[in-house]
Write a protein that holds these residues in place. Structure first.
Motif, PDB file in Angstrom:
ATOM      1  N   ARG A   1      35.198  39.826  -2.288  1.00 12.91           N
ATOM      2  CA  ARG A   1      35.030  41.259  -2.016  1.00 12.91           C
ATOM      3  C   ARG A   1      36.033  41.717  -0.957  1.00 12.91           C
ATOM      4  NH1 ARG A   1      29.514  39.959  -1.584  1.00 12.91           N
ATOM      5  NH2 ARG A   1      28.751  39.982  -3.699  1.00 12.91           N
ATOM      6  N   GLN A   2      36.178  40.921   0.097  1.00  5.16           N
ATOM      7  CA  GLN A   2      37.113  41.301   1.156  1.00  5.16           C
ATOM      8  C   GLN A   2      38.534  41.374   0.629  1.00  5.16           C
ATOM      9  OE1 GLN A   2      36.662  38.717   4.648  1.00  5.16           O
ATOM     10  NE2 GLN A   2      34.596  38.302   3.910  1.00  5.16           N
TER      11      GLN A   2
ATOM     12  N   ARG B   1      39.191  44.399  -1.385  1.00  8.38           N
ATOM     13  CA  ARG B   1      39.247  45.619  -0.601  1.00  8.38           C
ATOM     14  C   ARG B   1      40.502  45.679   0.268  1.00  8.38           C
ATOM     15  NH1 ARG B   1      34.507  45.114   1.768  1.00  8.38           N
ATOM     16  NH2 ARG B   1      35.491  44.106   3.514  1.00  8.38           N
TER      17      ARG B   1
ATOM     18  N   HIS C   1      37.521  50.910   6.137  1.00  6.61           N
ATOM     19  CA  HIS C   1      36.618  50.072   5.344  1.00  6.61           C
ATOM     20  C   HIS C   1      35.266  49.858   5.992  1.00  6.61           C
ATOM     21  CE1 HIS C   1      39.932  49.399   2.776  1.00  6.61           C
ATOM     22  NE2 HIS C   1      40.615  48.679   3.649  1.00  6.61           N
TER      23      HIS C   1
ATOM     24  N   ASP D   1      29.338  42.425   3.494  1.00  7.92           N
ATOM     25  CA  ASP D   1      29.985  41.743   2.360  1.00  7.92           C
ATOM     26  C   ASP D   1      29.137  40.583   1.856  1.00  7.92           C
ATOM     27  OD1 ASP D   1      32.226  43.291   2.012  1.00  7.92           O
ATOM     28  OD2 ASP D   1      33.351  42.251   3.576  1.00  7.92           O
TER      29      ASP D   1
END
Lengths: 373, 515
Positions: free
Chosen positions: B424-425, B428, B448, B485
């Motif tokens: 996910r990180q 993004r 973010h 996250d």
């Protein structure tokens, strides 16, 4: 403006001069206090030894030159009306050097004074208790006194300052040299709002006997001596024993019975000292109950909390004070951490040693204050 | 007669192309090497001579001069032996000279003519490709490592005679089978630790710290473990490797290259992250590099992995101060009189310490340290280093959990969560040039990890009450982002901020210990 006479100033210098000899005698406190009660002439006779003749020449009332007071700062001696009336008796020091102002000292010691004393190696529980006591007392305009030693004493001064109150610090040496460097800033803040006092000349380094002697000033000044945390060690209980000897009130804050840090406090309680759970108990001892209503500006923050926060707070109070104990195997660990952070932001909890949470008494804004705590 | 051969020398982590020019002419027999050669290269004379003779070739009894160009680059190590020997053979007509032009020769010679492997094979293979040379000739033991680089032809040689055969157009020797100890089940070798790393389900109790460790691993956050002796600080730290995500291919190549040069790795692509745990007696030069004989420091060896400092308060102050640049920039610039270089050093710092000199502060009133001891201990820890730690995890003496208690999680489950959180990180952050939350810039953080409602209010009041500094606020936001996250949430909520605040390294606004 000089509030101390030459004779008393000379006495102070003589004590500094005899420091080494007095250090030899400070193992036996009773003997030390006997010596301190002697007149100048007798003191030189008892301790002067080979220097006796010289000392007698320099300090005896007959041969002495007039004392140059400009070198010393403000001071007050027992011949002055501003001298704290609680310090009367042969055991008391004849003169006090004052950091701050003599008038303020007189003002601060006019009403009841509470000494907060205890161990130098305090636990975070003891430190928070000392602070919260001092905060509550300062908010109720009661003067707090104590040494500037580590642990409980320093926390009490810090607590009083936090609440915007003033305290009286008693130093074991001179005002300029009697405070360790790491306590310098605290000492200055104390002097700014309250006073620091010492019976020795300003430039005199702290001595062992000075420590013992400062405890007699603390016990003497105080209407009530509260022991927050102390082991069963004569040194840690010295101030309380002196207060008992002077037939002043002695109180103690209980800890866990298993904790060695509170053994001395528990021993005092067993022997009949008053039990203190918070500032309210102290105020109740000092004043009659009727005057209590207006005094404390502390608010029972806990009653207004959400139930989930109150539950966490209660569990912390019961001893479940680490995140692991509170949230260890719980499914909702994040919720517990959130509650801990919220409580910390409110100032109701503080994170202490080893990540343990400690209860604090938050000081509420004055307008919402009311009622006893 | 003149001959030229190509090879590479290693300078720090960089390779430098070296042309061996060798001249053989009539005169008093002798062998001189010029061109800033170090002791190992100068000793090559004896090795080359013996190897040539013992391989059945002729060593010309004439005046031999070898020049290692360029003349201003210091040459180090025994890897130039093979190139020197082949140049001697070519210059004396025992080998066709033109073939040497397109080959890179890299290897140390034994006196009997065998070719030994040298450190830094992967770096040399990459340099061969970058220099546009077509073939790399090296010892068989390192062929698999060299073959990680695509686009070059690698020939394994066991002996000097095999190298001559390859240069004459023949085939190389078959590479030896991998030694048993070099491979594990998945064909990879753990760095710094033999075998698979220990598992998180060995931990009993300490759920709070284990949770925190998973958060740290998920976001690449530096963390500090604090607790009395025997509570499992070191144990937990040694298990971090088992929950970190596997290396990506570019990361693996980078790690392999570094460890191949320093000799920590045998001939395979690294798949587990490096875990470096230097003893606290290490010097500043040992930690960041720059010593004459140890130019690469621990921080570079920990690149893409974990640097574990056990008993942090025992490390010398200058040593810890030296960590500031690598922690801040993810690289280390070493400048010395002879040499200067910038190396990658992007690692996750895990530090462990006792809460006080005796170790029992805050634990059941057993601590008997004086206030002075505590102040000294705290002074050692606090300051710029602690400023770069995102998470403070307290371990405690735990009476509630005995050794039969159930563990919180296994490494496998934790790792799955970590890998998902990292995916996910990475998705993004792909425009920001970083892969984990811990390295997010402040601008990226604003974008973010925007807060709303209660979370924002909490952070603001933390700043107002002095609980957090501005920098501390960013740290809390980063950690909160990671917690979100891990839970698969797109937005950072109050709960994430609350948990991050409870894990922050700073003390309370009015610290319990007075003045």
């Amino acid at each position: 403006m000089d509030h101390a006479c030459g004779q008393c100033r000379r006495r102070s210098r003589l004590l500094a001069e005899l420091g080494v000899s007095l250090d030899y005698r400070c193992g036996d406190r009773a003997r030390l206090f006997e010596l301190l009660a002697l007149s100048d002439e007798d003191l030189v006779g008892a301790l002067g030894g080979r220097r006796g003749e010289e000392l007698r020449r320099r300090y005896s009332q007959v041969h002495a030159k007039p004392v140059d007071a400009s070198r010393d700062g403000p001071a007050v001696c027992r011949h002055d009306p501003r001298y704290p009336s609680a310090l009367s008796g042969a055991w008391a020091p004849p003169m006090l050097n004052v950091g701050g102002a003599v008038d303020r000292l007189a003002e601060l010691t006019a009403g009841p004074v509470v000494a907060v004393v205890g161990s130098r190696r305090a636990t975070d529980y003891g430190i928070e208790m000392a602070k919260s006591l001092a905060r509550g007392l300062a908010a109720a305009a009661v003067t707090v006194t104590g040494g500037l030693t580590d642990g409980i004493a320093v926390s009490a001064h810090a607590g009083a300052l936090e609440a915007g109150g003033s305290s009286v610090a008693v130093l074991p040496g001179g005002l300029d040299a009697g405070c360790p460097a790491r306590r310098r800033s605290l000492c200055e803040r104390v002097m700014h709002r309250g006073c620091a006092i010492s019976e020795l000349p300003r430039d005199c380094a702290p001595r062992r006997w000075g420590q013992a002697a400062s405890e007699r000033i603390i016990a003497g000044l105080a209407t009530l001596t509260v022991v927050v945390e102390a082991d069963e060690d004569p040194a840690e209980l010295a101030a309380a024993r002196l207060a008992q000897a002077l037939s002043r009130m002695v109180a103690a804050v209980p800890g866990r019975v298993t904790s060695p840090a509170s053994r001395g406090a528990h021993a005092l309680l067993m022997a009949g000292a008053h039990l203190v759970r918070g500032p309210a108990d102290v105020l109740e001892l000092l004043f009659d109950e009727a005057s209590l209503g207006a005094a404390p500006a502390l608010v029972p923050a806990r009653a207004t909390l959400e139930p989930r926060l109150r539950r966490i707070l209660e569990r912390v109070g019961e001893g479940g004070d680490t995140p692991d104990k509170l949230a260890g195997s719980a499914p909702n660990a994040a919720g517990t951490l959130l509650a801990l952070s919220e409580l910390e932001l409110m100032g109701v909890l503080a994170r202490g040693d080893g990540g343990r949470y400690v209860l604090r008494d938050a000081i509420a804004p004055r307008e919402s204050a009311g009622g006893a705590c | 007669m003149l001959a030229q051969a190509h090879t590479f020398t290693i300078e720090g982590l960089q390779t430098r192309h070296v042309t061996v020019e060798l001249d053989v002419r009539p005169g008093l027999p002798g062998f001189a090497i010029v061109g800033l050669a170090d002791a190992a290269v100068r000793e090559a004379r004896e090795r080359v001579r013996a190897a040539i003779l013992n391989s059945g070739y002729e060593f010309p009894a004439r005046r031999i001069t070898a020049n290692l160009a360029p003349g201003d680059v210091p040459k180090a190590g025994p890897g130039l032996d093979l190139a020197l020997a082949c140049a001697v053979l070519a210059a004396s007509g025992q080998l066709p000279r033109e073939q040497l032009e397109s080959h890179v020769l890299f290897g140390e010679l034994a006196l009997d003519g065998r070719v030994r492997a040298c450190q830094g094979t992967l770096a040399v293979a990459q340099a061969t490709r970058d220099a546009g040379l077509k073939r790399l000739v090296l010892a068989g033991a390192r062929v698999r490592e060299a073959k990680l680089v695509e686009g070059i032809d690698v020939a394994a040689v066991e002996r000097l005679s095999s190298a001559v055969r390859v240069l004459r157009g023949g085939a190389g020797d078959p590479p030896p089978p991998p030694a048993a100890h070099e491979t594990s089940a998945d064909g990879a070798r753990a760095l710094g630790a033999a075998g698979a790393p220990p598992d998180l389900n060995d931990m009993r109790g300490q759920h709070h710290a284990v949770r925190g460790m998973v958060i740290a691993a998920a976001g690449g956050h530096n963390c500090m473990l604090s607790g009395p002796p025997g509570t499992g600080k070191t144990m937990l730290a040694h298990r971090i490797g088992s929950i970190l995500p596997p290396l990506s291919r570019p990361e693996a190549i980078e790690v392999t290259r570094i460890h191949s040069i320093t000799g920590g790795l045998a001939s395979e692509l690294a798949t587990s992250r490096p875990f470096r745990a230097p003893h606290h007696s290490i010097t500043a030069a040992g930690l960041v590099g720059g010593a004459r004989s140890r130019w690469i420091g621990e921080v570079v060896l920990a690149h893409n992995g974990v640097l574990f400092l056990d008993e942090l308060s025992e490390f010398a102050r200058p040593t810890l101060e030296a960590l500031r640049q690598p922690l801040e920039d993810g690289r280390v610039a070493i400048v010395r009189a002879q040499h200067s270089a910038v190396y990658p050093a992007r690692f996750m710092l895990v530090a462990a310490t006792n809460p006080c000199p005796c170790g029992f502060l805050g634990a059941a009133e057993r601590c008997r340290c004086t206030e002075t001891d505590l102040a000294r201990h705290r002074r050692r820890l606090s300051g710029p280093l602690l400023d770069r730690v995102d998470l403070l995890l307290h371990l405690e003496i735990d009476e509630a959990h005995d050794l039969a208690a159930a563990p919180l999680t296994s490494s496998r489950n934790a790792r799955e969560r970590v890998v998902r959180a990292r995916e996910r990180q990475a998705a993004r952050l792909q425009d920001d040039g970083v892969t984990v939350n811990a390295h997010m810039s402040i601008r990226a953080l604003k974008r973010h990890a925007a807060l709303e409602g209660k979370g924002e209010e909490m952070l603001r009041s933390a700043l107002e009450t002095g609980m957090l500094s501005a920098r501390g606020q960013h740290r809390v936001l980063r950690v909160a982002r990671t917690i979100a996250d891990l839970n698969g949430k797109a937005r950072v909520g109050a709960r994430d901020v609350g948990a991050a605040l409870a894990l922050r390294p700073e003390g309370s606004p009015a610290p319990s210990r007075a003045a």
